[in-house]
Motif scaffolding. Structure first.
Motif, PDB file in Angstrom:
ATOM      1  N   LEU A  38       0.822  -1.211   0.000  1.00 36.36           N
ATOM      2  CA  LEU A  38       0.000   0.000   0.000  1.00 36.36           C
ATOM      3  C   LEU A  38       0.855   1.260   0.000  1.00 36.36           C
ATOM      4  O   LEU A  38       0.586   2.205  -0.739  1.00 36.36           O
ATOM      5  CB  LEU A  38      -0.935   0.011   1.209  1.00 36.36           C
ATOM      6  N   ILE A  39       1.882   1.279   0.829  1.00 27.31           N
ATOM      7  CA  ILE A  39       2.751   2.456   0.888  1.00 27.31           C
ATOM      8  C   ILE A  39       3.450   2.674  -0.439  1.00 27.31           C
ATOM      9  O   ILE A  39       3.478   3.791  -0.961  1.00 27.31           O
ATOM     10  CB  ILE A  39       3.770   2.319   2.034  1.00 27.31           C
ATOM     11  N   LYS A  40       4.000   1.620  -0.992  1.00 28.33           N
ATOM     12  CA  LYS A  40       4.764   1.760  -2.235  1.00 28.33           C
ATOM     13  C   LYS A  40       3.890   2.128  -3.412  1.00 28.33           C
ATOM     14  O   LYS A  40       4.281   2.930  -4.256  1.00 28.33           O
ATOM     15  CB  LYS A  40       5.534   0.479  -2.538  1.00 28.33           C
ATOM     16  N   THR A  41       2.705   1.547  -3.504  1.00 32.77           N
ATOM     17  CA  THR A  41       1.882   1.788  -4.686  1.00 32.77           C
ATOM     18  C   THR A  41       1.050   3.058  -4.597  1.00 32.77           C
ATOM     19  O   THR A  41       0.957   3.797  -5.570  1.00 32.77           O
ATOM     20  CB  THR A  41       0.951   0.600  -4.971  1.00 32.77           C
ATOM     21  N   ILE A  42       0.464   3.331  -3.456  1.00 41.17           N
ATOM     22  CA  ILE A  42      -0.471   4.441  -3.355  1.00 41.17           C
ATOM     23  C   ILE A  42       0.191   5.707  -2.837  1.00 41.17           C
ATOM     24  O   ILE A  42       0.242   6.728  -3.527  1.00 41.17           O
ATOM     25  CB  ILE A  42      -1.675   4.072  -2.458  1.00 41.17           C
ATOM     26  N   PHE A  49       4.085  11.661  -8.339  1.00 37.89           N
ATOM     27  CA  PHE A  49       3.477  12.371  -9.456  1.00 37.89           C
ATOM     28  C   PHE A  49       3.598  13.884  -9.261  1.00 37.89           C
ATOM     29  O   PHE A  49       3.966  14.603 -10.181  1.00 37.89           O
ATOM     30  CB  PHE A  49       2.007  11.983  -9.605  1.00 37.89           C
ATOM     31  N   SER A  50       3.316  14.347  -8.055  1.00 37.98           N
ATOM     32  CA  SER A  50       3.428  15.782  -7.779  1.00 37.98           C
ATOM     33  C   SER A  50       4.867  16.253  -7.873  1.00 37.98           C
ATOM     34  O   SER A  50       5.138  17.356  -8.344  1.00 37.98           O
ATOM     35  CB  SER A  50       2.877  16.104  -6.395  1.00 37.98           C
ATOM     36  N   MET A  51       5.806  15.415  -7.440  1.00 36.33           N
ATOM     37  CA  MET A  51       7.218  15.779  -7.502  1.00 36.33           C
ATOM     38  C   MET A  51       7.718  15.825  -8.938  1.00 36.33           C
ATOM     39  O   MET A  51       8.684  16.524  -9.227  1.00 36.33           O
ATOM     40  CB  MET A  51       8.064  14.818  -6.683  1.00 36.33           C
TER      41      MET A  51
END
Length: 74
Positions: A38-42, A49-51
Motif C-alpha cells: 500500500l505504501i509503495k503503490t499508493i 506524481f506531484s514531484m
C-alpha cells in the motif's frame, strides 16, 4: 500554476490526501507485506506524481515521510 512564497499551504492538500488514505488503512487489519504494498503503490505514487511536476518543500516531504513511517510502525 503554483504561485506565491508559501508553498506549504499550496501543497497542504497533497499531505491531507495521503494522511486520509493512511487513516483509512489503519481501520483495516492488514499484514506487514500488505502495508508495504500500500505504501509503495499508493502513498508514494501520489507524491511522486506531484514531484515530477513541481519541486516540493523539504518540510512537506518530511511530513509525508513521517505519516508513512507512523503507519508502517503501527
Amino acid at each position: 500554476m503554483v504561485g506565491g512564497k508559501n508553498k506549504m499551504s499550496t501543497f497542504k492538500d497533497l499531505q491531507e490526501r495521503i494522511a486520509k488514505r493512511v487513516i483509512g488503512w489503519k481501520e483495516k487489519l492488514i499484514s506487514k507485506a500488505g502495508r508495504e504494498v500500500l505504501i509503495k503503490t499508493i502513498a508514494q505514487a501520489i507524491s511522486a506524481f506531484s514531484m515530477s511536476l513541481f519541486q516540493l518543500p523539504k518540510t512537506l516531504c518530511s511530513d509525508i515521510n513521517s505519516i508513512m513511517a507512523k503507519y508502517w510502525s503501527w
